[in-house]
Design an enzyme around this catalytic site. Structure first.
Site, mmCIF file in Angstrom:
data_model
loop_
_atom_site.group_PDB
_atom_site.id
_atom_site.type_symbol
_atom_site.label_atom_id
_atom_site.label_comp_id
_atom_site.label_asym_id
_atom_site.label_seq_id
_atom_site.Cartn_x
_atom_site.Cartn_y
_atom_site.Cartn_z
ATOM 1 N N TYR A 6 16.535 9.130 -20.404
ATOM 2 C CA TYR A 6 18.397 8.124 -19.846
ATOM 3 C C TYR A 6 19.362 8.705 -18.343
ATOM 4 C CZ TYR A 6 22.301 6.636 -22.065
ATOM 5 O OH TYR A 6 23.582 5.742 -21.963
ATOM 6 N N ASP A 34 17.733 10.949 -10.657
ATOM 7 C CA ASP A 34 19.308 11.450 -11.490
ATOM 8 C C ASP A 34 18.933 12.221 -12.136
ATOM 9 O OD1 ASP A 34 19.947 9.143 -14.332
ATOM 10 O OD2 ASP A 34 21.039 10.495 -13.154
ATOM 11 N N LYS A 43 28.633 13.675 -14.444
ATOM 12 C CA LYS A 43 29.212 14.788 -15.209
ATOM 13 C C LYS A 43 29.999 16.021 -14.030
ATOM 14 C CE LYS A 43 25.487 14.037 -18.296
ATOM 15 N NZ LYS A 43 26.190 13.615 -19.466
#
Ligand code: KE4
Length: 447
Positions: free
Chosen positions: A160, A255, A283
């Site tokens: 994702y 990523d 994050k």
């Protein structure tokens, strides 16, 4: 590590979970938000039960609006590696807020944080701050297409990368949680340009390039998958992707939104000694405030406006409060790297393996995948090396386990297809309480 003032032995005892205020707040929230949430998996639909509403958090602990306390193994989906309300981060945000929340103009703090990011990620020569991981990956994809003049993107099933249209094809996280192939609203013309391949299968990538010579702009992946649950790369896999993309003139986009500063200070790129053309972060880099990063080789990044023809922009990009939280977070991680990452490895191993041992004692099939301070207990007896294998997990058993642990005061990811995280505030008492709660929870799974 200073334990929060409210910490007492009594918080470790098993709790009867009264959640009347949470239930009332959920009903109100459902009047305003679809499912009562601002991000789907928070609705706990995959695990059942009404989600507790959180009022505060400190260190390794959450407190909900009914006063129930939980040991937090999710850390806001990854950012809170220093624990909640970490004083240097709180003080940095407070200081910045006194000078206004946002100027919409350049500040020194942006380069202050950029210097720290670049020091941790040598693959990043230049970068742009954005406000989410989705913005970061969406922008990196646009950059790769501009740099190569090609259209096709390779991603991997179960990975994702946020909810940009072209990346919602066979994605992980909420898309996997709800078992949907992608998303309504994504035109097939867009989805058609994204090819989703099995993770850890280098031959599939070779075949894709054979079938589409000079058409593939980039390969994007989670270097350690977190969004199908935790799935480590097979030995040599990342290096193999680097070699193929370099040979074929496609960009390798790694990523590290989840893995950056988590599996190592320099993320999975540091762990595996691999270079990348573009890297995305999120994050932890914002210390809990909204920050995303996309960066990489200067030759690509200088294609961005105002220097080049690729447009990307954001009202709150480089926001002063977010920069302050990121600087305080990365400063602490950098200054205490030698102490922090060995501790995270030891506490993660202790809790992840301790719970897995309780499953074995209870006769419950469970496969543990862990990379440093992120892991997943898959309710399956078989190895999990890709999404198809993860999808064989018993999600009903996981839901029962999640519910029993929540009622015992242990906050786990609300889906089999998410990773658990730990921070530096978790200590021996939290580990022992978690393993003891799991011993009881597995009995609930068996009924
Ligand atoms: P955000 O847009 O949520 O900041 O980042 C998207 C993203 C990109 N890349 C990776 C590897 C990610 O894990 C994410 C976001 N992760 C999910 C949780 N697995 C977001 C949280 C949610 O969906 O509520």
């Amino acid at each position: 590590m200073q334990r929060p003032a409210f910490y007492t032995e009594s918080t470790m005892s098993s709790q009867t979970q009264i959640r009347t205020r949470s239930q009332a707040l959920q009903q109100r929230a459902e009047r305003y938000f679809p499912g009562g949430v601002n991000s789907p998996v928070r609705a706990f639909r995959a695990v059942g039960g009404a989600p507790p509403f959180i009022e505060s958090a400190a260190g390794a602990w959450l407190t909900d609006v009914d006063g129930n306390r939980y040991i937090d193994y999710f850390g806001s989906w990854g950012p809170m590696i220093l624990g909640h309300a970490f004083p240097p981060v709180v003080e940095a945000i407070e200081r910045a807020a006194r000078n206004s929340a946002s100027f919409g103009a350049s500040t020194a703090a942006e380069a202050d944080l950029a210097e720290r990011v670049v020091a941790c990620f040598p693959a990043i020569q230049k970068l742009r701050f954005v406000s989410s991981g989705t913005e970061a990956t969406m922008s990196a994809i646009r950059l790769a297409r501009a740099a190569t003049g090609r259209k096709i993107i390779i991603k991997f099933e179960g990975c994702y990368h946020g909810h940009a249209d072209g990346l919602l094809v066979k994605a992980g996280s909420g898309v996997a949680t709800f078992g949907i192939p992608g998303s309504a609203g994504v035109p097939e013309e867009v989805a058609h340009l994204t090819h989703a391949l099995p993770y850890n299968d280098i031959a599939a990538v070779e075949a894709a390039f054979d079938a589409h010579p000079d058409e593939i702009a980039a390969v994007i992946l989670e270097p350690v998958v977190g969004n199908a649950g935790c799935i480590p790369p097979a030995p040599g896999y990342l290096a193999g992707l680097r070699a193929i993309t370099a040979r074929e003139g496609a960009l390798l986009i790694v990523d590290e939104v989840m893995t950056g500063f988590r599996v190592a200070l320099g993320g999975a790129l540091e762990l595996h000694g691999v270079d990348a053309d573009l890297v995305t972060l999120g994050k932890i880099v914002g210390g809990g405030l909204p920050v995303g990063v996309f960066g990489g080789k200067r030759v690509f990044m200088d294609l961005l406006a105002p220097l080049g023809p690729v447009y990307q922009a954001g009202t709150l990009s480089g926001n002063p409060l977010a920069m302050a939280a990121g600087i305080a977070t990365l400063s602490y991680l950098q200054e205490h790297e030698g102490e922090i990452y060995p501790k995270l490895e030891a506490t993660s191993r202790a809790v992840a393996e301790g719970v897995a041992a309780e499953a074995a004692s209870a006769g419950i099939p469970l496969t543990l995948n862990r990379v440093g301070a992120m892991w997943t207990w898959f309710f399956t007896p078989d190895p999990v090396t890709n999404y198809d294998e993860a999808a064989k997990s018993d999600t009903v058993a996981f839901g029962r386990f999640h519910n029993a642990m929540l009622n015992a005061g242990i906050w786990l990811p609300p889906s089999q297809f998410e990773a658990a995280f730990i921070g530096i505030a978790h200590g021996e008492e939290e580990i022992a309480a978690t393993i003891a709660a799991a011993r009881e929870a597995f009995k609930a799974v068996l009924v």
